[in-house]
Design an enzyme around this catalytic site. Structure first.
Site, PDB file in Angstrom:
ATOM      1  N   CYS A  43      -5.581 -24.601 -38.509  1.00  0.00           N
ATOM      2  CA  CYS A  43      -4.738 -23.684 -37.757  1.00  0.00           C
ATOM      3  C   CYS A  43      -3.626 -24.451 -37.049  1.00  0.00           C
ATOM      4  O   CYS A  43      -3.779 -25.620 -36.711  1.00  0.00           O
ATOM      5  CB  CYS A  43      -5.594 -22.934 -36.733  1.00  0.00           C
ATOM      6  N   ASP A  45      -2.704 -24.030 -34.124  1.00  0.00           N
ATOM      7  CA  ASP A  45      -3.022 -24.099 -32.695  1.00  0.00           C
ATOM      8  C   ASP A  45      -2.869 -25.527 -32.170  1.00  0.00           C
ATOM      9  O   ASP A  45      -3.369 -26.482 -32.764  1.00  0.00           O
ATOM     10  CB  ASP A  45      -4.460 -23.617 -32.477  1.00  0.00           C
ATOM     11  N   ARG A  47      -4.235 -27.007 -29.812  1.00  0.00           N
ATOM     12  CA  ARG A  47      -5.433 -27.629 -29.232  1.00  0.00           C
ATOM     13  C   ARG A  47      -6.298 -28.339 -30.273  1.00  0.00           C
ATOM     14  O   ARG A  47      -7.306 -28.950 -29.902  1.00  0.00           O
ATOM     15  CB  ARG A  47      -6.279 -26.551 -28.533  1.00  0.00           C
ATOM     16  N   HIS A  99     -11.321 -22.461 -35.798  1.00  0.00           N
ATOM     17  CA  HIS A  99     -11.679 -22.876 -34.437  1.00  0.00           C
ATOM     18  C   HIS A  99     -11.986 -21.661 -33.578  1.00  0.00           C
ATOM     19  O   HIS A  99     -11.509 -20.552 -33.837  1.00  0.00           O
ATOM     20  CB  HIS A  99     -10.553 -23.697 -33.796  1.00  0.00           C
ATOM     21  N   CYS A 102      -9.535 -18.452 -31.383  1.00  0.00           N
ATOM     22  CA  CYS A 102      -8.370 -18.427 -32.257  1.00  0.00           C
ATOM     23  C   CYS A 102      -7.525 -17.185 -31.974  1.00  0.00           C
ATOM     24  O   CYS A 102      -8.012 -16.052 -32.099  1.00  0.00           O
ATOM     25  CB  CYS A 102      -8.808 -18.437 -33.720  1.00  0.00           C
TER      26      CYS A 102
END
Length: 221
Positions: A43, A45, A47, A99, A102
């Site tokens: 992803c 993302d 993080r 994750h 999400c």
């Protein structure tokens, strides 16, 4: 230049100096080429930076990231990365990594709930994001969430999404061809390619193997 961008450039210079001090030949070796054995499909993302969470070095992991770690079978970007990874770079393990927490999966849950109640969708299906998430939105109603506690819905979607993308990766001609080659002529050197599904727990920093790995032996049995 903004303070944020200046800090990034400064941090990069300090990092490069540290690497040069401890591994003087590292960047020279990187410049000669790459041969990672892992492709990470994850992803976008912020993080979940794959090299950080696996304590890997530059050159260890080939990477493709997008919203909600999707692998669409009509996505030339993802297919190009997979093709290059297998045929050129020599990757042996393809990791589909979702994750917890999400945002893309949460948007799909909200969209599916809106469809069920005939409410306006939180993401318009006519936008790039809506079209991108459409397969995952359509997956949500098939998961039997109504029989599960509400607090488990998002994690259930995240894991189901990873499993579906593993299936999609395995359905490509690239992976099918790699498996056929691995099970083919015994006189040729074999390179086995495996596809795996993992989930990263944002709250703990730990990766979990979902136990859905597939490879040439599994297909041949």
């Amino acid at each position: 230049m903004s303070t944020l961008l200046a800090s990034l450039l400064s941090a990069n210079a300090k990092w490069a100096d540290r690497v040069n001090d401890t591994h003087p030949n590292f960047f020279g070796q990187c410049a000669k080429g790459q041969s990672p054995k892992v492709l990470w499909i994850g992803c976008a993302d912020s993080r979940i930076p794959e090299s950080v969470v696996t304590d890997a070095k530059p050159g260890d992991i080939f990477v493709h990231r997008n919203i909600a770690n999707q692998f669409h079978l009509d996505d030339d970007s993802a297919l190009s990365v997979l093709t290059y990874a297998i045929h050129v770079v020599g990757v042996e393990h393809v990791l589909v990594v979702g994750h917890t927490h999400c945002g893309g999966a949460a948007a799909c849950l909200e969209a599916a709930q809106a469809q069920a109640s005939n409410s306006p969708p939180p993401v318009s299906p006519d936008t790039p994001l809506g079209r991108w998430l459409s397969p995952l939105i359509n997956l949500v109603p098939t998961l039997g969430l109504e029989a599960l506690p509400a607090e488990s819905h998002l994690d259930t979607i995240v894991e189901a999404n990873v499993k579906r993308q593993v299936e999609n990766v395995c359905a490509t001609d690239v992976i099918k061809g790699a498996w056929a080659a691995a099970l083919g002529d015994e006189s040729k050197e074999k390179r086995q390619v495996w596809v795996h599904g993992w989930v990263y727990d944002v709250a703990s920093g730990r990766l979990k193997d979902l136990g859905v790995s597939r490879g040439p032996q599994a297909q041949g049995e």
